[in-house]
Scaffold this active site. Structure first.
Site, mmCIF file in Angstrom:
data_model
loop_
_atom_site.group_PDB
_atom_site.id
_atom_site.type_symbol
_atom_site.label_atom_id
_atom_site.label_comp_id
_atom_site.label_asym_id
_atom_site.label_seq_id
_atom_site.Cartn_x
_atom_site.Cartn_y
_atom_site.Cartn_z
ATOM 1 C CE LYS A 145 -0.086 0.889 -4.323
ATOM 2 N NZ LYS A 145 -0.994 -0.088 -3.715
ATOM 3 C CG ASP B 43 -6.850 0.710 -4.775
ATOM 4 O OD1 ASP B 43 -6.288 0.731 -5.890
ATOM 5 O OD2 ASP B 43 -6.594 -0.143 -3.910
ATOM 6 C CD GLN C 153 -0.836 -1.864 -0.319
ATOM 7 O OE1 GLN C 153 -0.902 -0.741 -0.812
ATOM 8 N NE2 GLN C 153 -0.614 -2.933 -1.057
#
Ligand code: NAP
Length: 280
Positions: free
Chosen positions: A55, A121, A98
């Site tokens: 990413k 996200d 994450q």
């Protein structure tokens, strides 16, 4: 019946990233500050380390800065503190935490420490709510990518029967809510669904989000259905048995090269949108 057309996520994601890179460059010229994504890694899980590295690389290529925070051994309290700090830092525009993070972390408490305007996200309750109501906000990246793919191939969910197999907070559940917001009639299936085959057979649109290799078989696909396979299992295998499903569907995503590339493309796009909104 002829074979299904492939929904090419690699090509669409590439175009999205090119467009995002242009927007990032314009914004940097205008404000003197590049969009910045903070990536937060808890623990040392090798898969998570790889995902975060990927990413960050993609960010760099698109002209998005990334700030990396590593917390190899942490507590919920410390993690929440770090996320609040990033939420209050005006030089950070988006935050990616994450996950999974391990059982010792209260995942929900951590997600809720992310400011909604930086939740690129789409993991907070606030993002889930705006997404479910079809209001502006950030969507969960994989479901958001799935909707973009459907749009790209002129699949209008309105009035269609959509069956989503899987109900995880980051994938199945939001995918169903996005389809509902676009007027599909949505059925969720999960591990306790009594007759999965019967449910799938009714579907005009199937979204597979399970994590079980080749669980959905071609014999259960309604002829002409649209099949979106978000699954990714060892050996580049999806949750749909591609070889049999391709004979029945009208459109199908390959694995790899379907849903996968759309996730990062959506993350980058939302990061630049967050930076643009915060610059006003
Ligand atoms: P997850 O959290 O493990 O959720 C799996 C879901 O599938 C659960 O809702 C579970 O039901 C359901 N399920 C399990 N076995 C089933 C069965 N036999 N029949 C019907 N439903 C069943 O997984 P996830 O994070 O949503 O990920 C799902 C898949 O998508 C994985 O292959 C993952 O690698 C992939 N993925 C891809 C991307 C991408 O960028 N392409 C991103 C995220 C995930 P219960 O709720 O009842 O347990």
């Amino acid at each position: 019946m002829s074979q299904a057309r492939l929904m090419d996520g690699t090509a669409l994601a590439r175009r999205m990233v090119e467009e995002t890179a242009k927007r990032a460059a314009d914004l940097t010229d205008r404000t003197g500050q590049a969009p910045c994504l903070a990536t937060v890694l808890v623990g040392e899980d090798p898969a998570s380390v790889t995902y975060v590295r990927m990413k960050r690389n993609r960010c760099r290529k698109a002209g998005i800065e990334s700030r990396h925070v590593e917390l190899p051994a942490t507590t919920t309290e410390e993690l929440v503190g770090a996320l609040r700090e990033l939420s209050n830092d005006p030089t950070v525009h988006g935050i990616l935490l994450q996950h999974p993070m391990g059982a010792h972390i209260d995942e929900r408490a951590a997600f809720e420490a992310i400011a909604p305007e930086k939740d690129v996200d789409g993991v907070t309750f606030a993002s889930f709510a705006t997404m479910s109501f079809g209001l502006p906000g950030f969507v969960s990246c994989t479901p958001g990518g799935i909707m973009r793919l459907l749009d790209e191939y002129d699949v209008d969910p309105a009035g269609k029967r959509a069956v989503v197999v899987g109900r995880s907070a980051i994938l199945g559940k939001p995918a169903g809510m996005l389809l509902l917001a676009r007027d599909a009639t949505v059925t969720y299936c999960h591990s306790r669904t009594a007759d999965l085959s019967a449910a799938v057979r009714e579907a005009d649109i199937v979204v597979a989000a399970v994590g079980r290799p080749r669980l959905i078989r071609g014999q259960d696909i309604k002829p002409g259905a649209v099949v979106v396979d978000a699954g990714y299992n060892e050996g580049n295998v999806g949750d749909v048995d591609f070889d049999s499903a391709v004979e029945r569907a009208s459109l199908i995503t390959p694995v790899p090269g379907g849903v996968g590339p759309m996730t990062i493309a959506t993350l980058l796009e939302q990061t630049v949108s967050a930076a643009a909104r915060q610059s006003h």
